[in-house]
Enzyme design. Sequence first.
Site, short mmCIF file in Angstrom:
data_model
loop_
_atom_site.label_atom_id
_atom_site.label_comp_id
_atom_site.label_asym_id
_atom_site.label_seq_id
_atom_site.Cartn_x
_atom_site.Cartn_y
_atom_site.Cartn_z
N LYS A 135 -1.40 -2.72 -2.93
CA LYS A 135 -2.01 -2.54 -1.78
C LYS A 135 -3.62 -2.22 -2.19
O LYS A 135 -3.67 -2.11 -3.51
CB LYS A 135 -1.45 -1.05 -1.38
CG LYS A 135 -0.09 -1.28 -0.95
CD LYS A 135 0.19 -2.10 0.34
CE LYS A 135 1.59 -2.67 0.53
NZ LYS A 135 2.71 -1.67 0.70
C1 LIG Z 1 3.90 -1.80 1.23
C2 LIG Z 1 4.45 -1.32 2.92
C3 LIG Z 1 5.18 -0.67 3.33
C4 LIG Z 1 6.09 0.31 2.28
O1 LIG Z 1 5.16 1.26 1.37
P1 LIG Z 1 6.09 1.70 -0.17
O2 LIG Z 1 4.96 2.56 -0.70
O3 LIG Z 1 6.39 0.23 -0.93
O4 LIG Z 1 7.07 2.43 0.44
C5 LIG Z 1 5.28 -0.18 4.59
N1 LIG Z 1 4.85 -0.78 5.51
C6 LIG Z 1 4.21 -1.79 5.35
C7 LIG Z 1 3.47 -2.56 6.28
C8 LIG Z 1 3.85 -2.34 4.05
O5 LIG Z 1 3.13 -3.25 3.67
#
Ligand SMILES: *Cc1c(COP(=O)(O)O)cnc(C)c1O
Length: 374
Positions: free
Chosen positions: A186
């Site tokens: 992210k």
């Molecule tokens: C990465 C992601 C998540 C989940 O996040 P985690 O921290 O991996 O649990 C949820 N929704 C979207 C759209 C994502 O890209």
Amino acid sequence: MAPREFIPVNAPLLGGNEKKYLAECIDSGWISSEGPFVSELEARFAARVKRRHAIAVTNGTAALDAAVEALGIGPGDEVILPAFTIISCIGQIIRAGATPVLVDSEPETWNMDVRAIEAKLTSRTRAIMLVHLYGLPVDVAPVLELAARHGLRVLEDAAEMLGQDYRGRPCGGFGDLSTFSLYANKHVTSGEGGLIVTDDDRLAETCRSLRNLCFQPERRFVHERLGWNLRLTNLQAAVALAQLERLDDAIARKRRMGARYARLLRGLPGARLPLPATDYADSVYWVYGIVLDEGRGIDATTAMRRLAEEGVGTRPFFCPMHLQPVLRRRGLFASERYPVAEHLYQQGFYLPSGLALTDAQIDLVAERVWKVLG
Ligand SMILES: *Cc1c(COP(=O)(O)O)cnc(C)c1O
């Protein structure tokens, strides 16, 4: 011949104050969630996305779980969400005994088709979950208008869209509760982590309580509600804070990477590249996706295998919710079809897109993509 460089699908960039802040944690002994970086991260994060409250949690999935629970969604309730998304969005809806109701995607933006929502409303609809995917936000305005007209709650999963705007306002600014992830791919990462943001004091309080096992201030070990331990550590918050300081750089970098891929891959036959912009946002290119035309006779799995042979890491697009074995076994979505979501799943994947990717690596990836798909 020199061995061919393997280019991973994601490598994070940890180039700021991460080490310095981590050293502060260790030198001070503040490593748990009680440490000062957690509240500092929450304050800075809230300011950045222009919300009153931010609540740091262990990951983006946990943020979604807590948000669904905080809204009191339960048996008899329906929640509308895109078919084409990550499983994280649907888990707590199902565990809470509510009913997920799906909508298909738009072929150009790959986001949920907001015009398909109204036909899915019933007297039991409680909430709409917006999920911004891959680079462009959902067209938020019509959804907010619809939600206001029908008295519905809005949840916003902005995990992929930190630093992106919709019509000049920050993504993560549109839900009764909006959520983020700090996973390693992210825009801001602490390895694992997440945040919930809101302007509603009571919802913020509920989320804080759910994060901390619903301990009560006066009678700590007496519980009126079931929560979770979703506490982010000071160590993680230290890294996330250092990352947040460089968010503008990260966004600029993603946009440059996206533009470079777009220039190098222009004209790739039988392939749809990410839409650079809509009238409400310029893509932030969280990842650089490719969707192959069905007429080409090569699907995403085959393309990804051949690219791996060329030393290019890729990742498939999401498998839509209505095709998930675990959900179908529960009798959900039995005869439902979402053709755009199915097409994206069959034919879509993304290229190396991490913040540590260099221009030279992008050039190499593009060269190998042309070799495999040109
Ligand atoms: C990465 C992601 C998540 C989940 O996040 P985690 O921290 O991996 O649990 C949820 N929704 C979207 C759209 C994502 O890209």
